[in-house]
Design a protein around this motif. Structure first.
Motif, PDB file in Angstrom:
ATOM      1  N   ASN A 132     -28.462  -6.521 -47.301  1.00  0.00           N
ATOM      2  CA  ASN A 132     -28.353  -5.247 -48.020  1.00  0.00           C
ATOM      3  C   ASN A 132     -29.666  -4.971 -48.739  1.00  0.00           C
ATOM      4  O   ASN A 132     -30.210  -5.865 -49.395  1.00  0.00           O
ATOM      5  CB  ASN A 132     -27.285  -5.329 -49.123  1.00  0.00           C
ATOM      6  N   TYR A 134     -31.313  -2.530 -51.673  1.00  0.00           N
ATOM      7  CA  TYR A 134     -31.106  -1.561 -52.744  1.00  0.00           C
ATOM      8  C   TYR A 134     -32.464  -1.075 -53.221  1.00  0.00           C
ATOM      9  O   TYR A 134     -33.328  -1.887 -53.538  1.00  0.00           O
ATOM     10  CB  TYR A 134     -30.422  -2.208 -53.950  1.00  0.00           C
ATOM     11  N   ASP A 163     -14.012  -7.835 -49.766  1.00  0.00           N
ATOM     12  CA  ASP A 163     -14.514  -8.201 -48.444  1.00  0.00           C
ATOM     13  C   ASP A 163     -13.348  -8.768 -47.669  1.00  0.00           C
ATOM     14  O   ASP A 163     -12.932  -9.903 -47.918  1.00  0.00           O
ATOM     15  CB  ASP A 163     -15.626  -9.250 -48.565  1.00  0.00           C
ATOM     16  N   ILE A 213     -17.870 -16.939 -49.319  1.00  0.00           N
ATOM     17  CA  ILE A 213     -19.019 -16.070 -49.078  1.00  0.00           C
ATOM     18  C   ILE A 213     -20.147 -16.584 -49.956  1.00  0.00           C
ATOM     19  O   ILE A 213     -19.931 -16.950 -51.109  1.00  0.00           O
ATOM     20  CB  ILE A 213     -18.690 -14.599 -49.390  1.00  0.00           C
ATOM     21  N   PHE A 240     -24.093  -7.339 -61.282  1.00  0.00           N
ATOM     22  CA  PHE A 240     -22.994  -7.552 -60.342  1.00  0.00           C
ATOM     23  C   PHE A 240     -21.690  -7.447 -61.119  1.00  0.00           C
ATOM     24  O   PHE A 240     -21.564  -7.989 -62.211  1.00  0.00           O
ATOM     25  CB  PHE A 240     -23.178  -8.955 -59.765  1.00  0.00           C
ATOM     26  N   ARG A 289     -34.208  -4.484 -54.233  1.00  0.00           N
ATOM     27  CA  ARG A 289     -33.417  -5.718 -54.283  1.00  0.00           C
ATOM     28  C   ARG A 289     -32.865  -5.936 -52.883  1.00  0.00           C
ATOM     29  O   ARG A 289     -32.339  -5.005 -52.265  1.00  0.00           O
ATOM     30  CB  ARG A 289     -32.260  -5.595 -55.264  1.00  0.00           C
ATOM     31  N   THR A 299     -25.707 -11.797 -47.589  1.00  0.00           N
ATOM     32  CA  THR A 299     -24.386 -12.412 -47.736  1.00  0.00           C
ATOM     33  C   THR A 299     -23.997 -13.067 -46.423  1.00  0.00           C
ATOM     34  O   THR A 299     -24.023 -12.452 -45.362  1.00  0.00           O
ATOM     35  CB  THR A 299     -23.286 -11.445 -48.193  1.00  0.00           C
ATOM     36  N   ARG A 334     -21.168 -15.071 -44.189  1.00  0.00           N
ATOM     37  CA  ARG A 334     -19.718 -15.148 -44.030  1.00  0.00           C
ATOM     38  C   ARG A 334     -19.363 -15.849 -42.732  1.00  0.00           C
ATOM     39  O   ARG A 334     -20.155 -15.880 -41.797  1.00  0.00           O
ATOM     40  CB  ARG A 334     -19.108 -13.749 -43.910  1.00  0.00           C
TER      41      ARG A 334
HETATM   42  C1  MD6 Z   1     -24.643  -7.389 -53.413  1.00  0.00           C
HETATM   43  N1  MD6 Z   1     -22.622  -8.146 -52.553  1.00  0.00           N
HETATM   44  O1  MD6 Z   1     -24.728  -8.355 -54.182  1.00  0.00           O
HETATM   45  C2  MD6 Z   1     -23.350  -7.006 -52.785  1.00  0.00           C
HETATM   46  N2  MD6 Z   1     -19.630  -9.429 -51.213  1.00  0.00           N
HETATM   47  O2  MD6 Z   1     -25.603  -6.681 -53.150  1.00  0.00           O
HETATM   48  C3  MD6 Z   1     -21.388  -8.143 -52.050  1.00  0.00           C
HETATM   49  O3  MD6 Z   1     -20.783  -7.143 -51.752  1.00  0.00           O
HETATM   50  C4  MD6 Z   1     -20.754  -9.416 -51.885  1.00  0.00           C
HETATM   51  O4  MD6 Z   1     -22.405 -10.562 -53.111  1.00  0.00           O
HETATM   52  C5  MD6 Z   1     -18.974 -10.566 -51.064  1.00  0.00           C
HETATM   53  C6  MD6 Z   1     -19.438 -11.731 -51.579  1.00  0.00           C
HETATM   54  C7  MD6 Z   1     -20.600 -11.746 -52.251  1.00  0.00           C
HETATM   55  C8  MD6 Z   1     -21.288 -10.571 -52.430  1.00  0.00           C
END
Ligand code: MD6
Ligand code: FE
Length: 225
Positions: A132, A134, A145, A155, A166, A216, A220, A222
């Motif tokens: 991801n 940002y 999730d 995760i 967060f 950023r 993640t 999985r």
């Molecule tokens: C983030 N993270 O930190 C978005 N999902 O940018 C998530 O959506 C996420 O960090 C599941 C487990 C850990 C995560």
């Protein structure tokens, strides 16, 4: 380096100080923040991340509801996460190129496994790494999730670049959430009884990270298939 530290909203853990590399913070029964855990790995990891992103560049995706996500996404590993008008799912090919997603670099997998082990999850075998990106203003609204086939695996989530807040919530979207600041090199691991907690990321504040610039990046890992 962490002088811009936003204090944690310590509803549940008022005795814990914010972010010190090497520190482990427990944010749930089976959920942990491993401060600075990724830092010693980044010299190996960042060049591989760049190569993955050359093969599968960041793109903004559309949710089933028709909204364009503010976060740009890519993936590596056997499965990659995608969304479009028809829904959220894992696919073995990048829908943009028609090619399989780039392989998961060995250093990604080794780091994810080391972090899982540090949080008491043995035998973690990730087959998907969602990436991801940002930029300032981008956010991730509260979600669970739950597109992964097995919810028994944890995760592992690695934060790189600019800090973010967060949100770690409960099992209903409306439950109160903990606000946890995440910094470059921090890793969050959660699973077990905490696996389906709602979580999200508040809008990214402006800034420039010395290594990654005005962004950023979150990885993640999985077990999706
Ligand atoms: C983030 N993270 O930190 C978005 N999902 O940018 C998530 O959506 C996420 O960090 C599941 C487990 C850990 C995560
Ligand atoms: Fe998530």
């Amino acid at each position: 380096m962490r002088s811009d530290n936003t204090p944690i909203t310590l509803d549940l853990f008022a005795d814990q100080a914010p972010s010190t590399p090497g520190q482990t913070e427990r944010i749930g029964q089976q959920a942990f923040v491993l401060r600075g855990f990724a830092l010693p790995w980044l010299e190996r990891l960042l060049p591989d991340l760049e190569a993955v992103l050359r093969a599968a560049p960041f793109r903004q995706m559309v949710t089933p509801g028709g909204f364009t996500m503010s976060v740009a996404l890519s993936s590596c590993g056997a499965l990659g996460w995608t969304t479009d008008r028809s829904g959220y799912r894992y696919t073995s090919r990048d829908p943009q190129s028609g090619q399989p997603w780039p392989d998961m670099p060995a250093v990604f997998r080794e780091l994810a496994q080391a972090a899982a082990r540090a949080a008491n999850f043995e035998h973690f075998e990730p087959d998907a790494c969602l990436i991801n990106r940002y930029v300032p203003g981008a956010r991730m609204s509260l979600h669970q999730d739950k597109n992964e086939r097995s919810l028994t695996a944890p995760i592992v989530s690695i934060s790189l670049g600019l800090p973010a807040v967060f949100q770690f919530g409960g099992f209903e979207r409306s439950d109160k959430s903990l606000r946890v600041p995440l910094f470059h090199g921090d890793i969050v691991v959660w699973g077990g009884v905490d696996r389906l907690r709602y979580h999200g990321v508040l809008p990214l504040k402006d800034g420039a990270h010395p290594q990654l610039g005005a962004q950023r990046i979150n990885l993640t890992f999985r077990t999706a298939g």
